[in-house]
Design an enzyme around this catalytic site. Structure first.
Site, PDB file in Angstrom:
ATOM      1  N   GLY A 135       0.803  -1.221   0.000  1.00  0.00           N
ATOM      2  CA  GLY A 135       0.000   0.000   0.000  1.00  0.00           C
ATOM      3  C   GLY A 135       0.836   1.271   0.000  1.00  0.00           C
ATOM      4  O   GLY A 135       2.034   1.233  -0.293  1.00  0.00           O
ATOM      5  N   ALA A 136       0.186   2.411   0.317  1.00  0.00           N
ATOM      6  CA  ALA A 136       0.780   3.737   0.142  1.00  0.00           C
ATOM      7  C   ALA A 136       1.245   3.844  -1.318  1.00  0.00           C
ATOM      8  O   ALA A 136       2.415   4.114  -1.609  1.00  0.00           O
ATOM      9  CB  ALA A 136       1.912   3.993   1.130  1.00  0.00           C
ATOM     10  N   HIS A 188       4.640   1.465  -7.794  1.00  0.00           N
ATOM     11  CA  HIS A 188       3.665   0.366  -7.783  1.00  0.00           C
ATOM     12  C   HIS A 188       2.876   0.348  -9.099  1.00  0.00           C
ATOM     13  O   HIS A 188       2.581  -0.722  -9.658  1.00  0.00           O
ATOM     14  CB  HIS A 188       2.660   0.550  -6.636  1.00  0.00           C
ATOM     15  CG  HIS A 188       3.270   0.540  -5.257  1.00  0.00           C
ATOM     16  ND1 HIS A 188       3.233   1.623  -4.421  1.00  0.00           N
ATOM     17  CD2 HIS A 188       3.916  -0.443  -4.581  1.00  0.00           C
ATOM     18  CE1 HIS A 188       3.821   1.311  -3.269  1.00  0.00           C
ATOM     19  NE2 HIS A 188       4.245   0.077  -3.338  1.00  0.00           N
ATOM     20  N   GLN A 190       7.335  -9.558   8.040  1.00  0.00           N
ATOM     21  CA  GLN A 190       8.585  -9.102   7.436  1.00  0.00           C
ATOM     22  C   GLN A 190       9.189  -7.889   8.149  1.00  0.00           C
ATOM     23  O   GLN A 190      10.161  -7.313   7.687  1.00  0.00           O
ATOM     24  CB  GLN A 190       8.411  -8.843   5.938  1.00  0.00           C
ATOM     25  CG  GLN A 190       7.542  -7.671   5.570  1.00  0.00           C
ATOM     26  CD  GLN A 190       7.267  -7.656   4.070  1.00  0.00           C
ATOM     27  OE1 GLN A 190       6.534  -8.487   3.546  1.00  0.00           O
ATOM     28  NE2 GLN A 190       7.896  -6.724   3.357  1.00  0.00           N
ATOM     29  N   GLY A 202       9.215  -5.233  -8.174  1.00  0.00           N
ATOM     30  CA  GLY A 202      10.098  -4.149  -8.599  1.00  0.00           C
ATOM     31  C   GLY A 202      11.565  -4.496  -8.409  1.00  0.00           C
ATOM     32  O   GLY A 202      11.945  -5.126  -7.426  1.00  0.00           O
ATOM     33  N   GLU A 203      12.393  -4.032  -9.346  1.00  0.00           N
ATOM     34  CA  GLU A 203      13.843  -4.164  -9.184  1.00  0.00           C
ATOM     35  C   GLU A 203      14.345  -3.285  -8.045  1.00  0.00           C
ATOM     36  O   GLU A 203      15.455  -3.467  -7.562  1.00  0.00           O
ATOM     37  CB  GLU A 203      14.557  -3.787 -10.490  1.00  0.00           C
ATOM     38  CG  GLU A 203      14.362  -4.809 -11.584  1.00  0.00           C
ATOM     39  CD  GLU A 203      15.155  -4.471 -12.841  1.00  0.00           C
ATOM     40  OE1 GLU A 203      15.716  -3.347 -12.910  1.00  0.00           O
ATOM     41  OE2 GLU A 203      15.203  -5.316 -13.742  1.00  0.00           O
ATOM     42  N   GLN A 232      14.917  -8.937  -2.913  1.00  0.00           N
ATOM     43  CA  GLN A 232      13.578  -9.538  -2.767  1.00  0.00           C
ATOM     44  C   GLN A 232      13.146 -10.225  -4.065  1.00  0.00           C
ATOM     45  O   GLN A 232      12.599 -11.339  -4.053  1.00  0.00           O
ATOM     46  CB  GLN A 232      12.571  -8.453  -2.390  1.00  0.00           C
ATOM     47  CG  GLN A 232      11.125  -8.899  -2.438  1.00  0.00           C
ATOM     48  CD  GLN A 232      10.189  -7.805  -1.947  1.00  0.00           C
ATOM     49  OE1 GLN A 232      10.045  -7.605  -0.766  1.00  0.00           O
ATOM     50  NE2 GLN A 232       9.563  -7.087  -2.870  1.00  0.00           N
ATOM     51  N   SER A 278       9.488   5.378  -3.022  1.00  0.00           N
ATOM     52  CA  SER A 278       9.278   4.412  -1.937  1.00  0.00           C
ATOM     53  C   SER A 278       8.230   4.975  -0.994  1.00  0.00           C
ATOM     54  O   SER A 278       8.196   6.185  -0.755  1.00  0.00           O
ATOM     55  CB  SER A 278      10.588   4.190  -1.179  1.00  0.00           C
ATOM     56  OG  SER A 278      10.329   3.569   0.075  1.00  0.00           O
ATOM     57  N   SER A 279       7.402   4.084  -0.454  1.00  0.00           N
ATOM     58  CA  SER A 279       6.412   4.536   0.530  1.00  0.00           C
ATOM     59  C   SER A 279       7.109   5.171   1.727  1.00  0.00           C
ATOM     60  O   SER A 279       6.567   6.063   2.375  1.00  0.00           O
ATOM     61  CB  SER A 279       5.565   3.352   1.000  1.00  0.00           C
ATOM     62  OG  SER A 279       5.005   2.685  -0.114  1.00  0.00           O
TER      63      SER A 279
END
Ligand code: AMP
Length: 287
Positions: A36-37, A42, A66, A152-153, A158, A190-191
């Site tokens: 989210g955010a 995204h 996480q 996402g890269e 991840q 980034s959020s």
């Protein structure tokens, strides 16, 4: 439940019903997992999903597993209404919003550990983080069973963990990586950028500049890895960052590289004030 054309599923049953109805029409389904955010990073994943699939499912779930107890789980930005509006505008078909209790009901006892690519980098600085990521991603993939899932890269380690996980557990899904979306000054969206004070926001793009300058130096001199990384760390510290790591790794399996030989990735994590930023770029090495 529908918000305009955008449907919302809050249970696994509702998600599976929607996916089954699309499958029956031979429509391909793409999954975009998020916490989210929602921002343009995204939405680049949503866009990529539309490129490969007739139907796009996004998930909204701030995954407690996480986050370490000392991390920002409670403070993590949550904005469901704005997120639904953004997904609606981007043409998402369904947003899956499970509760923590539905994901991890009492008695939940499974954790997935991915070896190799989880080790070092964020795996060393955030103990338990990738087990939490692998567990929730495995669940999301099995709940939705999409044709493809988009990551996402920006979170390169991840992405490698998720690829390994899907391969090792024979989860029948294509894992697609999407290039990092940046502000005009280079800062990766980034959020967590929302945590930055105006002064910290002005400092933040230094992380990407150091990555770019280090990659250029390595391309010039493939044997300069140690000196180049040392110089980059010194520069980040001088700029006001506390550096967790700046490292050169093999782009495919994330093993450390003492010399630039073949496709590589330069990865960094550094903190300004209470905000931890991560970023990475490709480094084109001659094999
Ligand atoms: P998050 O909500 O931070 O867990 O991110 C959800 C997905 O969006 C992950 O696959 C991220 O790698 C991806 N993502 C986050 N920021 C960006 C960005 N700036 N560019 C591309 N993808 C991103």
């Amino acid at each position: 439940m529908a918000t305009g054309d955008l449907a919302v599923a809050r249970s696994v049953d509702a998600l599976r019903q929607a996916v089954a109805s699309w499958r029956a029409r031979r429509e391909r389904v793409g999954l975009v997992p998020t916490m989210g955010a929602i921002h343009a990073g995204h939405l680049a994943l949503v866009h990529a999903a539309h490129g490969g699939c007739e139907r796009v499912v996004a998930s909204l779930f701030v995954n407690p597993k996480q986050f370490a107890p000392t991390e920002d789980f409670a403070a993590y930005p949550r904005s469901e209404a704005a997120d639904l509006a953004a997904f609606g505008t981007a043409g998402v078909d369904l947003v899956f919003i499970p509760t923590v209790d539905a994901m991890y009901p009492p008695g939940f006892a499974t954790s997935i550990e991915v070896g190799g690519v989880s080790e070092g980098l964020d795996g060393a600085h955030r103990p338990g983080h990738f087990a939490g990521v692998a567990t929730v991603v495995a669940k999301l993939l099995l709940q939705c069973l999409p044709d493809a899932a988009y990551f996402g890269e920006k979170d390169y380690q991840q992405l490698m963990v998720v690829r390994r996980l899907a391969r090792d557990l024979d989860i029948p899904v294509r894992i697609e990586g999407v290039a990092t979306v940046r502000e005009t000054d280079g800062l990766a969206l980034s959020s967590r950028n929302a945590y930055l004070s105006p002064a910290e926001r002005r400092t933040a793009p230094l992380l990407y500049r150091v990555l770019c300058d280090s990659a250029a130096a390595l391309a010039q001199d493939p044997d300069s890895v140690a000196a180049t990384l040392e110089r980059g760390i010194t520069r980040l510290r001088a700029g006001g960052f506390a550096v967790d790591y700046l490292e050169l790794r093999d782009a495919a399996d994330l093993t450390p590289m003492a010399r630039l030989a073949g496709p590589a990735r330069l990865l960094a994590a550094a903190r300004i004030g209470r905000t931890r930023l991560i970023d990475n770029i490709q480094v084109a090495g001659r094999s």
